[in-house]
Design an enzyme around this catalytic site. Structure first.
Site, PDB file in Angstrom:
ATOM      1  N   ASP A 203       0.824  -1.210   0.000  1.00  0.00           N
ATOM      2  CA  ASP A 203       0.000   0.000   0.000  1.00  0.00           C
ATOM      3  C   ASP A 203       0.857   1.258   0.000  1.00  0.00           C
ATOM      4  O   ASP A 203       2.074   1.215   0.280  1.00  0.00           O
ATOM      5  CB  ASP A 203      -0.880  -0.042   1.262  1.00  0.00           C
ATOM      6  CG  ASP A 203      -2.218   0.647   1.076  1.00  0.00           C
ATOM      7  OD1 ASP A 203      -2.363   1.424   0.119  1.00  0.00           O
ATOM      8  OD2 ASP A 203      -3.116   0.419   1.920  1.00  0.00           O
TER       9      ASP A 203
ATOM     10  N   ASP B 129     -10.394   1.739  -3.864  1.00  0.00           N
ATOM     11  CA  ASP B 129     -10.944   1.484  -2.532  1.00  0.00           C
ATOM     12  C   ASP B 129     -12.462   1.447  -2.572  1.00  0.00           C
ATOM     13  O   ASP B 129     -13.093   1.011  -1.604  1.00  0.00           O
ATOM     14  CB  ASP B 129     -10.506   2.578  -1.553  1.00  0.00           C
ATOM     15  CG  ASP B 129      -9.183   2.212  -0.900  1.00  0.00           C
ATOM     16  OD1 ASP B 129      -8.704   1.095  -1.124  1.00  0.00           O
ATOM     17  OD2 ASP B 129      -8.645   3.060  -0.170  1.00  0.00           O
TER      18      ASP B 129
HETATM   19  C1  DGJ Z   1      -5.875   1.702   1.763  1.00  0.00           C
HETATM   20  C2  DGJ Z   1      -6.170   0.483   0.934  1.00  0.00           C
HETATM   21  O1  DGJ Z   1      -6.542   0.826  -0.338  1.00  0.00           O
HETATM   22  C3  DGJ Z   1      -7.215  -0.348   1.664  1.00  0.00           C
HETATM   23  O2  DGJ Z   1      -7.624  -1.427   0.886  1.00  0.00           O
HETATM   24  C4  DGJ Z   1      -6.620  -0.803   2.950  1.00  0.00           C
HETATM   25  O3  DGJ Z   1      -5.552  -1.674   2.710  1.00  0.00           O
HETATM   26  C5  DGJ Z   1      -6.191   0.388   3.778  1.00  0.00           C
HETATM   27  N1  DGJ Z   1      -5.352   1.286   3.028  1.00  0.00           N
HETATM   28  C6  DGJ Z   1      -5.442  -0.058   5.008  1.00  0.00           C
HETATM   29  O4  DGJ Z   1      -4.921   0.974   5.705  1.00  0.00           O
END
Ligand code: DGJ
Length: 751
Positions: free
Chosen positions: A481, A551
């Protein structure tokens, strides 16, 4: 036909071609590299004079005293330089130490070789066997500064693809400052194009935007330190009348994950200059004597058969020539991710029941998302402390992982290696490891600072601490991430005139860590993520075989996101998960059927807690996962066709078809139900015209289980009329459509 590059020493023309396209450039009498033609494959007459359009026009400045026709303002060039008579945007601007930024690059020599050049420290396209591509290297020199410029062009066999990059070498005695560098410059003779680019924001990435070209400059890019949710480093120029299945389109993709700019300039004579490369707002590089700098690569794709064909070329190119290593062309596992199920609130026991239930549904890989390390229980602490959280895992990760393995699931883990919370042990011990301006308080984003990945000690430290975790438990998958944009890009180890290098050095450090991890653990599947799709680009896909698309997991929003993303990227690269309803990002209620049938078109996974599912939902998911697994190769690597756009219609329709064209799966999604609406037929694509296919639907429909020829399905179309609102089917037990509904259709050759 294989790729070839021919040089005609009389006309000094290079013909870069394969069976489908031609790219013609010429070295003129002044040693400039001119652009003559780029497009569909042509047979050459050997007469190129008419292609160099120049005329004596008032107000032009002439480069030579003996030719009043010779002004760069009117000549289509491959590498226009700063300070010349061009006046349009230059592709290269290099300043000497006395401040002189005018350049005069002249052709020096060429080299043609089989295969593809590599780019040190940067991701790049590659070939598996050398005759898959042919490369031209053109060497130019600027006598005043001692700058040597090597232009690279690689053409791939039977793909309408050219890769371009530029290498600069300082053979002089003084420092040179690279202030602008565009590995792609393409001068086109007309301006009757539309630009399509993918733009958006967090949660609605890569929406399709179309604009006509107009006189002057159009530009977009990123200054966020990552390729960004806002503008993807990809765009298309298409002829105004070109559409999904007809007409000329040219695609441009940057194999890079940091800041970028794309500029399209239409001049006063209606010619178009297209550029893609480094963002001069945040990039500048000091090239010391003897040093060299290689730009990231740009991929140019061409089609005269519309956007679908262009995407197909890109999809297969990315699967074959960008994605590499163990996961190249391999089926990706069905996963369950803990994020939306628990966020930070989990422990060993919760995760084990979660994993057991997931296994019963047919899931293959368990992914432990954010929250497993340090004393992380919210996003404001412990980032950077890559040691297992003992409160949540009193037995370390070992017990969890061995139990997960014993039930037959793989184990995946979340990391965000580039960042640190101020409230962390790492930051307390190394406050100097972050990017920040001197004597100023750095700004926070998601409660975190950005580590200076330009500093090799930082990268090595993070690598070692991650390896300690990975070595104790076998890891099969990493979700990598990156949750904030970069602002305070200053490195106190660099001099004042080197600060423009910080972001590029940063991204090289990121690539370095990717490389170290994938070399040590070659079988780990890496999925990149940057708050969803904030770093969906070819640079990432070179190191991480797939990307978390967004997301936003709402199926209806995903229609636009996945459809837009598919213009440039294959389904094998897109993470797509089924989450709960109401959706966590937008509270929308969508049936499980539609959620499943949307997530099929990508790398399928779950983003929910299976303990909370009803028996009926479990049944649907079990069947859905079984169906996905049976058709997984087609979903991930089949040819994808866009049949109806969510950006233009209430209904989105798309389909994938297997390589042998014997079976395919399509889906039609309705956003809002309509009253007493029109009949609907959709023309399918890619089938054998003469073969017979049986078509089955995922709903009860009067058209279920009928047999058609491929020709009928492609020319007459598949009837998708449904039973809602006014048609009589509701009385006789057919499924009715509703808001946010979907109809999956399965097409199989009927021998
Ligand atoms: C952002 C990501 O896109 C999510 O899927 C998740 O992993 C969160 N961060 C976790 O902090």
């Amino acid at each position: 036909m294989v790729a070839e590059i021919l040089y005609d020493s009389q006309s000094r023309v290079f013909h870069i071609s394969n069976s489908v396209m031609s790219y013609l450039i010429q070295v003129d009498g002044n040693g400039k590299i001119l652009q003559l033609y780029f497009g569909e494959k042509i047979c050459l007459s050997g007469n190129f004079k008419h292609l160099v359009e120049k005329s004596k026009r008032p107000m032009s400045i002439y480069e030579t005293t003996d030719d009043e026709f010779y002004s760069y303002e009117h000549i289509k060039q491959e590498i226009p330089e700063s300070g010349s008579s061009d006046f349009r945007i230059p592709a290269i601007k290099v300043r000497q130490s006395n401040g002189d930024y005018s350049m005069d690059l002249k052709y020096y020599s060429y080299r043609i070789f089989n295969g593809k050049n590599k780019i040190e420290k940067l991701p790049h396209s590659y070939v598996s066997v050398s005759d898959e591509a042919c490369t031209l290297e053109l060497k130019l020199k600027d006598a005043h500064s001692g700058l040597i410029v090597n232009l690279y062009y690689s053409v791939f066999s039977d793909r309408s693809v050219i890769a371009r990059s530029i290498e600069l070498v300082n053979s002089g005695k003084e420092n040179l400052m690279i202030e602008r560098l565009m590995p792609l410059n393409l001068d086109l003779p007309t301006s009757d194009y539309e630009i399509i680019h993918l733009s958006g924001a967090w949660g609605r990435e890569r929406h399709i935007k179309k604009n006509s070209l107009h006189s002057g400059m159009q530009s977009f890019g990123s200054t966020r330190g990552h390729s960004s949710h806002n503008h993807n480093p990809f765009f298309i120029l298409k002829k105004e009348k070109a559409d999904e299945y007809n007409g000329e389109c040219i695609g441009f993709s940057f194999v890079y994950s940091g800041d970028f700019t794309s500029c399209i300039e239409v001049d006063s004579y209606s010619t178009t200059r297209v550029q893609l490369g480094m963002n001069s707002e945040t990039f500048c590089w000091k090239l010391k004597p003897g040093e060299h700098f290689h730009s990231p690569e740009v991929i140019i794709t061409h089609s005269s058969k519309g956007l679908s064909d262009l995407s197909y070329t890109l999809h297969s190119f990315i699967n074959e020539n960008i994605i590499n290593g163990y996961w190249k062309k391999r089926e990706r596992p069905v996963k369950i991710n803990s994020w939306e199920a628990f966020y930070f609130d989990f422990d060993e026991e919760k995760l084990l029941t979660f994993a057991n239930k997931a296994k019963e549904l047919g899931v293959e890989l368990f992914v432990l998302d954010d929250g497993w390390f340090g004393d992380r229980s919210s996003d404001d602490k412990s980032l950077g402390d890559w040691i297992v959280n003992r409160e949540k895992f009193p037995n370390g990760l070992d017990k969890l992982v061995s139990s997960i393995r014993s039930i037959g699931l793989g184990f995946g883990i979340w990391i965000e290696p580039e960042m640190v919370n101020p409230n962390s042990r790492l930051y307390r011990e190394h406050p100097d490891w972050i990017l920040k301006f001197p004597n100023k308080k750095p700004k926070l984003g998601r409660n975190q600072y950005v580590l200076n990945f330009g500093n090799i000690d930082v990268v090595n430290y993070i690598f070692d601490s991650l390896c300690e975790v990975f070595d104790k438990v076998q890891v099969d998958y990493i979700k990598w991430d990156m949750n904030r944009s970069i602002l305070d890009s200053y490195d106190s180890e660099l001099l004042y005139d080197e600060q423009g290098e910080v972001r590029h050095r940063y991204i090289i450090g990121v690539y370095r860590l990717y490389k170290m991890i994938s070399q040590k653990y070659p079988k780990i599947l890496i999925e990149s993520c940057a708050s969803g799709g904030g770093r969906f680009d070819l640079g990432m896909l070179y190191y991480a075989s797939q990307t978390w698309t967004s997301d936003c997991t709402d199926a209806i929003e995903r229609l636009k996101i996945q459809y837009g993303t598919s213009l440039a990227y294959p389904l094998s690269s897109m993470g797509a998960h089924v989450s709960v309803s109401p959706n966590h990002q937008n509270n929308r209620m969508v049936s499980l059927k539609t959620r499943i049938e949307t997530a099929y078109f990508g790398n399928f996974g779950l983003e929910l807690d299976p303990n909370k599912l009803s028996e009926y939902e479990k049944l649907l998911l079990r069947e859905g996962i079984e169906f996905y697994k049976k058709n997984r190769y087609t979903f991930q690597y089949g040819r994808f066709f866009r049949l109806s756009s969510p950006f233009e219609n209430n209904d989105t329709v798309w389909m994938v078809i297997s390589e042998d064209r014997n079976h395919g799966i399509g889906s039609s999604y309705k956003v809002l139900n309509e009253i007493n609406h029109s009949y609907k037929r959709i023309k399918l694509k890619g089938l054998h015209p003469e073969k017979k296919y049986r078509v089955k639907f995922s709903i009860k429909s009067p058209f279920n289980n009928l047999i058609y020829t491929g020709d009928e399905l492609m020319k007459i179309g598949l009837s998708l009329s449904d039973a809602s609102s006014g048609q009589h089917y509701d009385k006789i037990g057919y499924d009715q459509s509703e808001d946010f509904s979907s109809i999956l259709f399965y097409i199989d050759v009927n021998e």
